[in-house]
Design a protein around this motif. Structure first.
Motif, PDB file in Angstrom:
ATOM      1  N   SER A 127       0.853  -1.182   0.000  1.00 19.73           N
ATOM      2  CA  SER A 127       0.000   0.000   0.000  1.00 19.73           C
ATOM      3  C   SER A 127       0.889   1.231   0.000  1.00 19.73           C
ATOM      4  O   SER A 127       2.090   1.149   0.287  1.00 19.73           O
ATOM      5  N   LEU A 128       0.302   2.367  -0.343  1.00 18.33           N
ATOM      6  CA  LEU A 128       1.026   3.633  -0.318  1.00 18.33           C
ATOM      7  C   LEU A 128       0.374   4.572   0.685  1.00 18.33           C
ATOM      8  O   LEU A 128      -0.853   4.594   0.842  1.00 18.33           O
ATOM      9  N   MET A 129       1.217   5.358   1.334  1.00 11.70           N
ATOM     10  CA  MET A 129       0.752   6.301   2.335  1.00 11.70           C
ATOM     11  C   MET A 129       1.282   7.687   1.954  1.00 11.70           C
ATOM     12  O   MET A 129       2.504   7.856   1.780  1.00 11.70           O
ATOM     13  N   PRO A 130       0.406   8.667   1.761  1.00 17.53           N
ATOM     14  CA  PRO A 130       0.899  10.012   1.452  1.00 17.53           C
ATOM     15  C   PRO A 130       1.914  10.485   2.484  1.00 17.53           C
ATOM     16  O   PRO A 130       1.859  10.100   3.655  1.00 17.53           O
ATOM     17  N   LYS A 131       2.860  11.284   2.034  1.00 22.46           N
ATOM     18  CA  LYS A 131       3.983  11.681   2.888  1.00 22.46           C
ATOM     19  C   LYS A 131       3.539  12.284   4.226  1.00 22.46           C
ATOM     20  O   LYS A 131       4.197  12.097   5.233  1.00 22.46           O
ATOM     21  N   ASP A 132       2.435  13.001   4.243  1.00 17.26           N
ATOM     22  CA  ASP A 132       2.012  13.662   5.476  1.00 17.26           C
ATOM     23  C   ASP A 132       0.955  12.867   6.240  1.00 17.26           C
ATOM     24  O   ASP A 132       0.375  13.353   7.214  1.00 17.26           O
ATOM     25  N   ALA A 133       0.677  11.632   5.801  1.00 21.19           N
ATOM     26  CA  ALA A 133      -0.371  10.827   6.436  1.00 21.19           C
ATOM     27  C   ALA A 133       0.205   9.954   7.536  1.00 21.19           C
ATOM     28  O   ALA A 133       1.412   9.702   7.609  1.00 21.19           O
ATOM     29  N   GLU A 134      -0.679   9.498   8.425  1.00 19.72           N
ATOM     30  CA  GLU A 134      -0.275   8.579   9.486  1.00 19.72           C
ATOM     31  C   GLU A 134      -0.961   7.234   9.348  1.00 19.72           C
ATOM     32  O   GLU A 134      -0.586   6.269  10.007  1.00 19.72           O
ATOM     33  N   LYS A 135      -1.968   7.149   8.504  1.00 12.08           N
ATOM     34  CA  LYS A 135      -2.745   5.933   8.337  1.00 12.08           C
ATOM     35  C   LYS A 135      -2.322   5.218   7.055  1.00 12.08           C
ATOM     36  O   LYS A 135      -2.134   5.858   6.019  1.00 12.08           O
ATOM     37  N   PHE A 136      -2.177   3.906   7.146  1.00 11.73           N
ATOM     38  CA  PHE A 136      -1.810   3.124   5.974  1.00 11.73           C
ATOM     39  C   PHE A 136      -2.888   3.230   4.908  1.00 11.73           C
ATOM     40  O   PHE A 136      -4.078   3.361   5.202  1.00 11.73           O
ATOM     41  N   GLY A 137      -2.465   3.107   3.650  1.00 13.77           N
ATOM     42  CA  GLY A 137      -3.413   3.095   2.552  1.00 13.77           C
ATOM     43  C   GLY A 137      -4.027   1.712   2.365  1.00 13.77           C
ATOM     44  O   GLY A 137      -3.720   0.759   3.087  1.00 13.77           O
ATOM     45  N   THR A 138      -4.906   1.594   1.374  1.00 11.91           N
ATOM     46  CA  THR A 138      -5.527   0.306   1.043  1.00 11.91           C
ATOM     47  C   THR A 138      -4.500  -0.559   0.321  1.00 11.91           C
ATOM     48  O   THR A 138      -3.798  -0.082  -0.573  1.00 11.91           O
ATOM     49  N   ARG A 139      -4.452  -1.820   0.674  1.00 15.17           N
ATOM     50  CA  ARG A 139      -3.401  -2.690   0.142  1.00 15.17           C
ATOM     51  C   ARG A 139      -3.935  -3.584  -0.976  1.00 15.17           C
ATOM     52  O   ARG A 139      -5.114  -3.912  -1.044  1.00 15.17           O
ATOM     53  N   SER A 140      -3.010  -3.985  -1.811  1.00 14.91           N
ATOM     54  CA  SER A 140      -3.260  -5.056  -2.774  1.00 14.91           C
ATOM     55  C   SER A 140      -2.357  -6.224  -2.391  1.00 14.91           C
ATOM     56  O   SER A 140      -1.347  -6.048  -1.723  1.00 14.91           O
ATOM     57  N   GLU A 141      -2.734  -7.425  -2.818  1.00 19.36           N
ATOM     58  CA  GLU A 141      -1.942  -8.616  -2.489  1.00 19.36           C
ATOM     59  C   GLU A 141      -1.639  -9.369  -3.791  1.00 19.36           C
ATOM     60  O   GLU A 141      -2.530  -9.940  -4.412  1.00 19.36           O
ATOM     61  N   THR A 142      -0.389  -9.305  -4.199  1.00 15.58           N
ATOM     62  CA  THR A 142       0.037 -10.026  -5.395  1.00 15.58           C
ATOM     63  C   THR A 142       0.430 -11.434  -4.980  1.00 15.58           C
ATOM     64  O   THR A 142       1.372 -11.639  -4.217  1.00 15.58           O
ATOM     65  N   LYS A 143      -0.289 -12.431  -5.483  1.00 14.72           N
ATOM     66  CA  LYS A 143      -0.225 -13.804  -4.970  1.00 14.72           C
ATOM     67  C   LYS A 143       0.847 -14.655  -5.662  1.00 14.72           C
ATOM     68  O   LYS A 143       1.117 -14.499  -6.847  1.00 14.72           O
ATOM     69  N   ASN A 144       1.411 -15.557  -4.865  1.00 12.63           N
ATOM     70  CA  ASN A 144       2.225 -16.673  -5.363  1.00 12.63           C
ATOM     71  C   ASN A 144       3.330 -16.237  -6.316  1.00 12.63           C
ATOM     72  O   ASN A 144       3.516 -16.809  -7.392  1.00 12.63           O
ATOM     73  N   VAL A 145       4.101 -15.233  -5.911  1.00  8.39           N
ATOM     74  CA  VAL A 145       5.249 -14.801  -6.704  1.00  8.39           C
ATOM     75  C   VAL A 145       6.385 -15.789  -6.446  1.00  8.39           C
ATOM     76  O   VAL A 145       6.711 -16.087  -5.301  1.00  8.39           O
ATOM     77  N   ASN A 146       6.986 -16.318  -7.515  1.00  6.58           N
ATOM     78  CA  ASN A 146       7.846 -17.489  -7.318  1.00  6.58           C
ATOM     79  C   ASN A 146       9.291 -17.318  -7.770  1.00  6.58           C
ATOM     80  O   ASN A 146       9.949 -18.280  -8.150  1.00  6.58           O
ATOM     81  N   SER A 147       9.812 -16.092  -7.717  1.00  5.63           N
ATOM     82  CA  SER A 147      11.248 -15.897  -7.906  1.00  5.63           C
ATOM     83  C   SER A 147      11.656 -14.617  -7.195  1.00  5.63           C
ATOM     84  O   SER A 147      10.821 -13.724  -6.968  1.00  5.63           O
ATOM     85  N   LEU A 148      12.936 -14.527  -6.847  1.00  4.97           N
ATOM     86  CA  LEU A 148      13.421 -13.342  -6.144  1.00  4.97           C
ATOM     87  C   LEU A 148      13.265 -12.099  -7.017  1.00  4.97           C
ATOM     88  O   LEU A 148      12.823 -11.047  -6.546  1.00  4.97           O
ATOM     89  N   ARG A 149      13.627 -12.221  -8.278  1.00  5.84           N
ATOM     90  CA  ARG A 149      13.509 -11.083  -9.191  1.00  5.84           C
ATOM     91  C   ARG A 149      12.062 -10.636  -9.313  1.00  5.84           C
ATOM     92  O   ARG A 149      11.775  -9.434  -9.352  1.00  5.84           O
ATOM     93  N   SER A 150      11.145 -11.588  -9.345  1.00  5.15           N
ATOM     94  CA  SER A 150       9.738 -11.237  -9.503  1.00  5.15           C
ATOM     95  C   SER A 150       9.171 -10.557  -8.261  1.00  5.15           C
ATOM     96  O   SER A 150       8.295  -9.697  -8.357  1.00  5.15           O
TER      97      SER A 150
END
Length: 504
Positions: free
Chosen positions: A224-247
Motif C-alpha cells: 500500500s502507499l501512504m501520502p507523505k504527510d499521512a499517518e494511516k496506511f493506505g488500502t493494500r493489494s496482495e500479489t499472490k504466489n510470486v515465485n522468484s526473487l527477481r519477480s
C-alpha cells in the motif's frame, strides 16, 4: 489488463508516497508424509495416487498431527527470533476452492506456534535492514488445478479443469511479516533481500529445499502507499504466489507505480488479490480480497492443542546451525572480501559450492575463482544453476590442487573442467586422456626456448637491448609449440637466462 500507461514514474511515486509492505511467505516442508495423514509427499506420482480419506476430507476420517512438521515449525520460529507458544491449536479456515477437497483448510488463526520475531537482511551495498516478523504458523497445502483448453493456462477460456489432490495436505509454514515501513525507494530491494535471506535460512535449517521455481517457497506481496504527510496506511493489494526473487522485486515496484497512478488520478485503490506476469513484469486483478471474518475461522475440533515442552524447545534451539547472516559475516573476514563481493557470490548461487570446495582442500581464492569464473560461465551458457552442473566441489578442489602443484596452468585447468563437464571422467582421468599436464621437463622446455629465440632474432635483439616486455612474444611462441602445456613463468625465466637479461 493493466498497461504501462496506467503508471507514474517510480521516482514521482516515491516523491509523493511512502510504501508499506507486508510479505507472506509459504514454505513447503520436506517431510516424508503429509501434515495430518500418512500419505507420501514424494513428487512425480500419478495424479490422485497419494491420497486417503483423511486428506480428502471424507466423513469419519480423523487427522493426526505430523510431529516433524511441528518440529520444523519450531526450528523456523527460533531461527526467526520468535517466541514459541506454550500452547496453541489449529483452526478451520473455511472457503470453497475446487482444489480444497475438504472445503476448508486446516491452519492456525489467532494462536500461531511462533510469533513476534525478526530477520535481519543485507541489501546489495551491505546495509542491514531489520524485518519484523508477526507470526509463523502451520497449515496444509491445497491440491493442484490444471485448466485445459484455453490459451493462457488460466480458468478463463478453458474447456475443463483437472484436479490432482496429491499435494493437498502437504505441510506448509506461513511466515507473515509485520508492516514493513521506512524502506522508502529501497522497498522492492528490501522485499527481494528478505525473501532471499529467508530462503537461505530455510535451507540452512534443512526443513525444505525452498526451491521457488518448483513452488516449494512462494511469496504474497502486500503493498500500500501512504501520502507523505499521512499517518494511516493506505488500502493494500496482495500479489499472490510470486515465485522468484527477481519477480518479488518487480511486483513490489510495479504495484508502487500502479497505486501512485490510481491515487494521483483521484481514484481509490481496491483491496484485491492480483496475479504477477513474468513476461511483462505487470500485475492484473484477481478477485476482491476477503477479510479474516469472511473465512469463518473456528477451532479445529478433531485435533488436540499443540503444547511443545519447554525442554524440547530449548533442545531445538541448541541444535540450530550457524545461520546464514552469521555465516556470511564470518566468511567475509576469513576470505578478506567485500560485502559487494559476497553479494555477487550470493547472486550467482555460488556460496555453498565455494564453501564445499574449500572444505575439500582448495584455498578460498582458488575456489572463488573457479566457481565465479569458468563455472559461472558454463552455467550461464547452459541456462542452469551452478549446483546443477555435472561437477562436484571435490573435483573443483582437485583441479585447484593440480594448478597449485604446477601440474596444470590456468589454460589447461579450463580444459580439464570442460572435460569433466562433458562427462569424460574425473579431473585426473581427463588430464590423462587429453594429455594435459604441464611440460616440466627442463630439457624439453630449453629446446623449445632455443627454437623460439632462433626463429625470432629481431625480438631476441630487442630483449637484449633492455626491452624485457618483448619477451612475451617469445613466451607465446613457446606456449604454442608446447600446446599451452608449458609453465609460462618458467619459460620467461629461461628466455631471459638464455639472452643474459635480468628481470629487473
Amino acid at each position: 489488463m493493466t498497461t504501462m500507461t496506467d503508471l507514474v514514474s517510480y521516482e514521482d511515486a516515491l516523491a509523493s508516497y511512502d510504501p508499506v509492505m507486508g510479505l507472506e511467505v509459504h514454505v513447503e516442508l520436506g517431510t516424508r508424509t503429509k501434515m495430518f495423514c500418512g500419505c507420501s509427499t514424494a513428487l512425480g506420482a500419478e495424479p490422485n495416487s497419494q491420497t486417503c480419506p483423511t486428506c480428502l476430507g471424507l466423513p469419519g476420517a480423523l487427522p493426526v498431527v505430523n510431529t516433524i512438521g511441528v518440529e520444523s515449525a519450531i526450528r523456523i520460529g527460533l531461527a526467526l527470533n520468535c517466541e514459541i507458544a506454550e500452547w496453541c491449536r489449529f483452526a478451520r479456515k473455511n472457503y470453497f476452492y475446487p482444489d480444497m477437497p475438504k472445503n476448508f483448510q486446516t491452519s492456525q488463526y489467532d494462536e500461531p506456534i511462533a510469533f513476534n520475531g525478526y530477520l535481519d537482511v543485507q541489501l546489495e551495498d551491505g546495509e542491514t535492514f531489520r524485518v519484523e516478523i508477526e507470526r509463523a504458523h502451520m497449515e496444509e497445502d491445497t491440491g493442484k488445478s490444471t485448466h485445459v483448453g484455453g490459451a493462457t493456462g488460466r480458468i478463463h477460456g478453458a474447456s475443463h479443469s483437472l484436479l490432482d489432490y496429491n499435494r493437498a495436505g502437504i505441510p506448509l509454514i506461513e511466515i507473515v511479516t509485520k508492516p514493513i515501513v521506512g524502506a522508502g525507494e529501497r522497498a522492492p530491494e528490501v522485499a527481494k533481500a528478505y525473501v532471499r535471506e529467508l530462503r537461505e535460512l530455510i535451507r540452512a535449517l534443512g526443513v525444505s529445499e525452498a526451491r521457488m521455481e518448483m513452488g516449494q517457497m512462494r511469496c504474497d506481496v502486500n503493498l500500500s502507499l501512504m501520502p507523505k504527510d499521512a499517518e494511516k496506511f493506505g488500502t493494500r493489494s496482495e500479489t499472490k504466489n510470486v515465485n522468484s526473487l527477481r519477480s518479488v522485486e518487480r511486483a513490489a515496484r510495479f504495484e508502487i507505480q500502479r497505486h501512485a497512478a490510481v491515487l494521483d488520478g483521484g481514484g481509490k485503490v481496491i483491496q484485491e488479490t492480483r496475479h504477477f506476469h513474468e513476461d511483462t513484469g505487470t500485475t492484473t486483478s484477481g478477485r476482491t480480497k476477503e477479510e479474516a471474518e469472511d473465512y469463518r475461522y473456528f477451532p479445529e475440533p478433531d485435533l488436540v492443542p499443540v503444547a511443545p515442552p519447554r525442554e524440547w524447545v530449548e533442545e531445538l534451539r541448541a541444535s540450530l546451525p550457524e545461520l546464514p547472516l552469521v555465516r556470511r559475516t564470518r566468511l567475509l573476514g576469513e576470505w578478506g572480501i567485500s560485502a559487494i563481493d559476497m553479494q555477487a557470490i550470493l547472486n550467482a548461487g555460488a556460496l555453498d559450492p565455494i564453501v564445499a570446495t574449500i572444505e575439500a582442500g582448495a584455498d578460498a581464492a582458488s575456489a572463488r575463482k573457479w566457481w565465479m569464473g569458468e563455472l559461472a560461465r558454463h552455467a550461464n551458457e547452459s541456462a542452469t544453476t551452478l549446483e546443477e552442473l555435472p561437477i562436484t566441489p571435490e573435483q573443483v578442489a582437485r583441479v585447484a590442487k593440480l594448478v597449485a602443484s604446477g601440474d596444470l596452468n590456468d589454460k589447461l585447468a579450463r580444459q580439464v573442467i570442460e572435460g569433466v563437464l562433458a562427462g569424460e571422467g574425473t579431473p585426473d582421468e581427463v588430464v590423462e586422456k587429453r594429455g594435459l599436464k604441464v611440460v616440466s621437463d627442463e630439457g624439453a622446455l630449453t629446446a623449445a626456448v632455443d627454437e623460439a629465440i632462433a626463429g625470432n632474432p629481431a625480438i631476441a635483439d630487442k630483449i637484449r637491448g633492455g626491452k624485457v616486455a618483448a619477451a612475451g612474444a617469445l613466451v607465446g611462441a613457446v606456449m604454442k609449440a608446447t600446446r599451452g602445456q608449458a609453465d609460462a613463468a618458467r619459460v620467461k625465466e629461461l628466455i631471459l637466462e638464455k639472452l643474459g637479461v635480468s628481470e629487473g
